[in-house]
Design a protein around this motif. Sequence first.
Motif, mmCIF file in Angstrom:
data_model
loop_
_atom_site.group_PDB
_atom_site.id
_atom_site.type_symbol
_atom_site.label_atom_id
_atom_site.label_comp_id
_atom_site.label_asym_id
_atom_site.label_seq_id
_atom_site.Cartn_x
_atom_site.Cartn_y
_atom_site.Cartn_z
ATOM 1 N N ILE A 82 8.239 3.569 13.426
ATOM 2 C CA ILE A 82 7.378 4.549 14.095
ATOM 3 C C ILE A 82 7.022 3.991 15.476
ATOM 4 C CG2 ILE A 82 5.155 5.778 14.022
ATOM 5 C CD1 ILE A 82 7.154 6.641 11.816
ATOM 6 N N ASP A 139 10.182 0.250 8.542
ATOM 7 C CA ASP A 139 11.138 -0.350 9.479
ATOM 8 C C ASP A 139 12.040 -1.378 8.818
ATOM 9 O OD1 ASP A 139 9.330 -2.368 9.064
ATOM 10 O OD2 ASP A 139 8.679 -2.555 11.146
ATOM 11 N N GLY A 177 -3.314 -7.730 -0.576
ATOM 12 C CA GLY A 177 -2.553 -6.768 -1.366
ATOM 13 C C GLY A 177 -3.448 -6.080 -2.384
ATOM 14 N N GLY A 202 0.813 -1.217 0.000
ATOM 15 C CA GLY A 202 0.000 0.000 0.000
ATOM 16 C C GLY A 202 0.846 1.265 0.000
ATOM 17 N N ASP A 219 -3.791 -3.563 5.089
ATOM 18 C CA ASP A 219 -4.129 -4.422 6.232
ATOM 19 C C ASP A 219 -4.434 -3.639 7.504
ATOM 20 O OD1 ASP A 219 -3.470 -6.429 4.482
ATOM 21 O OD2 ASP A 219 -1.787 -7.208 5.650
HETATM 22 C C1 LIG Z 1 1.159 -16.240 2.795
HETATM 23 C C2 LIG Z 1 0.473 -15.012 2.275
HETATM 24 C C3 LIG Z 1 -0.200 -15.077 1.063
HETATM 25 C C4 LIG Z 1 -0.850 -13.940 0.586
HETATM 26 N N1 LIG Z 1 -1.481 -14.012 -0.627
HETATM 27 C C5 LIG Z 1 -2.104 -12.926 -1.122
HETATM 28 C C6 LIG Z 1 -2.733 -12.976 -2.396
HETATM 29 O O1 LIG Z 1 -2.737 -14.005 -3.079
HETATM 30 N N2 LIG Z 1 -3.353 -11.854 -2.842
HETATM 31 C C7 LIG Z 1 -3.376 -10.702 -2.112
HETATM 32 O O2 LIG Z 1 -3.945 -9.709 -2.572
HETATM 33 N N3 LIG Z 1 -2.770 -10.615 -0.901
HETATM 34 C C8 LIG Z 1 -2.129 -11.694 -0.395
HETATM 35 N N4 LIG Z 1 -1.499 -11.629 0.825
HETATM 36 C C9 LIG Z 1 -1.677 -10.426 1.665
HETATM 37 C C10 LIG Z 1 -0.792 -9.264 1.274
HETATM 38 O O3 LIG Z 1 0.566 -9.622 1.263
HETATM 39 C C11 LIG Z 1 -1.028 -8.139 2.272
HETATM 40 O O4 LIG Z 1 -2.402 -7.963 2.458
HETATM 41 C C12 LIG Z 1 -0.415 -6.834 1.761
HETATM 42 O O5 LIG Z 1 0.982 -6.936 1.741
HETATM 43 C C13 LIG Z 1 -0.876 -5.668 2.619
HETATM 44 O O6 LIG Z 1 -0.252 -4.489 2.218
HETATM 45 P P1 LIG Z 1 0.062 -3.350 3.284
HETATM 46 O O7 LIG Z 1 0.725 -2.277 2.547
HETATM 47 O O8 LIG Z 1 -1.151 -3.077 4.071
HETATM 48 O O9 LIG Z 1 1.076 -4.054 4.316
HETATM 49 P P2 LIG Z 1 2.509 -4.663 4.034
HETATM 50 O O10 LIG Z 1 2.704 -4.961 2.603
HETATM 51 O O11 LIG Z 1 2.654 -5.787 5.007
HETATM 52 O O12 LIG Z 1 3.493 -3.475 4.412
HETATM 53 C C14 LIG Z 1 3.587 -2.956 5.714
HETATM 54 C C15 LIG Z 1 4.909 -2.231 5.831
HETATM 55 O O13 LIG Z 1 4.941 -1.482 7.038
HETATM 56 C C16 LIG Z 1 6.193 -1.661 7.674
HETATM 57 N N5 LIG Z 1 5.975 -1.370 9.105
HETATM 58 C C17 LIG Z 1 5.256 -2.088 10.002
HETATM 59 N N6 LIG Z 1 5.269 -1.499 11.208
HETATM 60 C C18 LIG Z 1 6.011 -0.367 11.072
HETATM 61 C C19 LIG Z 1 6.381 0.680 11.961
HETATM 62 N N7 LIG Z 1 6.010 0.693 13.244
HETATM 63 N N8 LIG Z 1 7.162 1.682 11.483
HETATM 64 C C20 LIG Z 1 7.560 1.697 10.183
HETATM 65 N N9 LIG Z 1 7.233 0.733 9.311
HETATM 66 C C21 LIG Z 1 6.458 -0.288 9.745
HETATM 67 C C22 LIG Z 1 6.549 -3.105 7.326
HETATM 68 O O14 LIG Z 1 7.927 -3.366 7.437
HETATM 69 C C23 LIG Z 1 6.100 -3.185 5.880
HETATM 70 O O15 LIG Z 1 7.095 -2.696 5.018
HETATM 71 C C24 LIG Z 1 -0.809 -12.732 1.323
HETATM 72 C C25 LIG Z 1 -0.118 -12.668 2.529
HETATM 73 C C26 LIG Z 1 0.528 -13.795 3.001
HETATM 74 C C27 LIG Z 1 1.290 -13.718 4.302
#
Ligand SMILES: Cc1cc2nc3c(=O)[nH]c(=O)nc-3n(C[C@H](O)[C@H](O)[C@H](O)COP(=O)(O)OP(=O)(O)OC[C@H]3O[C@@H](n4cnc5c(N)ncnc54)[C@H](O)[C@@H]3O)c2cc1C
Length: 380
Positions: free
Chosen positions: A78, A36, A295, A12, A285
Amino acid sequence: MKTILILGGGTGGTIVANRLAHGLRPEDASIEVVSDSPLHYYQPAQLYIPFGEEDPRKIARSERKLLNPNVKFRIDTISEWLPEKQLLRTAKGEALSYDFLVIATGSIACPETVEGFVAGSDHFYTPEGAYRLYHKLSEFEGGRIVVGVGGIPYKCPVAPLEFTLLAEAFLTRKGIRSNTEMVYTFPLNDVFQIQSVVPVVRSLFEQRSIRAETFFNLESVDPEKKVVKSLEGTELPFDILVMTPPHKGAAFLRGHPMADDDGWVNTDRSTLRVNGLPNVWALGDTTNLPISKAGSTAHFEAPVIVEQIVGMIRHEEPAPGKATYHGHVTCFIDSGYGKATILDFDYDHPPAVYDPDEFRHLQKMAFNKLYWYLVPTAVI
Ligand SMILES: Cc1cc2nc3c(=O)[nH]c(=O)nc-3n(C[C@H](O)[C@H](O)[C@H](O)COP(=O)(O)OP(=O)(O)OC[C@H]3O[C@@H](n4cnc5c(N)ncnc54)[C@H](O)[C@@H]3O)c2cc1C
């Protein structure tokens, strides 16, 4: 010049940053991602590590290289958010102020919150966990495998189903399916939370002799006796247990006034604004929205936020319909044996589900490779 901070360098956060860099001139705003980790993980690839079909060293890339050169990148955690001061504090002791804030810190698997989980259960929600499971499955010679969901919400709602179906195909390939019993547990009263998906899952489970144990809310794991227990009083013995751990939002959000105790941020379902704050948004998420933590969710949410920020900075009205999120999510379900199906839905339209086929599987495999070139870079 305005300061835009984006927390989290995952799916995201990266899409938002790159879209903002396309939509704004460098003199309009400073855009900075704070994450992070220096790495960006493609988490869907973790599903294939336990079966030896993915290399855990190849599922992450440099976040800096995925970001537009006009986006600054800071590696820090953070630790505190003070919305009334428009200020964030970091683990390295920095104080960061902002005009616009986007929270995309994702969700974190927390196996340690369940008694006996860490010692007794495996999972594929981290690359390390998935690799441990690879070793266990490689040495497995038959017995009882219990796969289940240990708490809702969790990321990628279909992933435990996919794991179960892929494991069944893996055991068949290995020639040990006939001496392995498979059980799938789910906390609700059926095998999946979206009702229209249930018949296809039930039919696949029936064809492949996978027993479903519903109303199974994970209470504890006994690593010595190799038994998993539910709050409902069911006890299931296992040789391998693969539970989806309970998930939480980032630590600094847990119990925050803008979030709930588990750190899910209070987010408007249409604008994605946080708790009515005019200059703060959340996506992916970390939101408390009742939709898949996927994702694709973050992918479809990102343009909605970017449209609003660009409009505010450039004093332009957002294009009609572009600043509203309608709950769009798309997920493939890999069912093993080279077949997959797809779910596509939004707030108002539940998914229609089709029998898995080879074409969808090819699409999923292609997407897994093309992700790096198309998604974080905001090409699509
Ligand atoms: C096994 C598995 C299979 C999956 N399959 C699918 C699929 O087929 N299709 C699909 O759409 N999705 C799938 N997903 C889900 C998808 O990977 C996540 O929903 C997606 O990555 C969410 O995006 P996001 O940006 O919210 O979080 P993330 O991509 O997890 O990014 C969060 C970021 O925030 C950083 N962060 C966290 N806390 C802090 C903090 N305090 N300070 C600074 N940085 C921080 C983390 O390091 C990370 O870089 C799957 C996930 C898993 C585990």
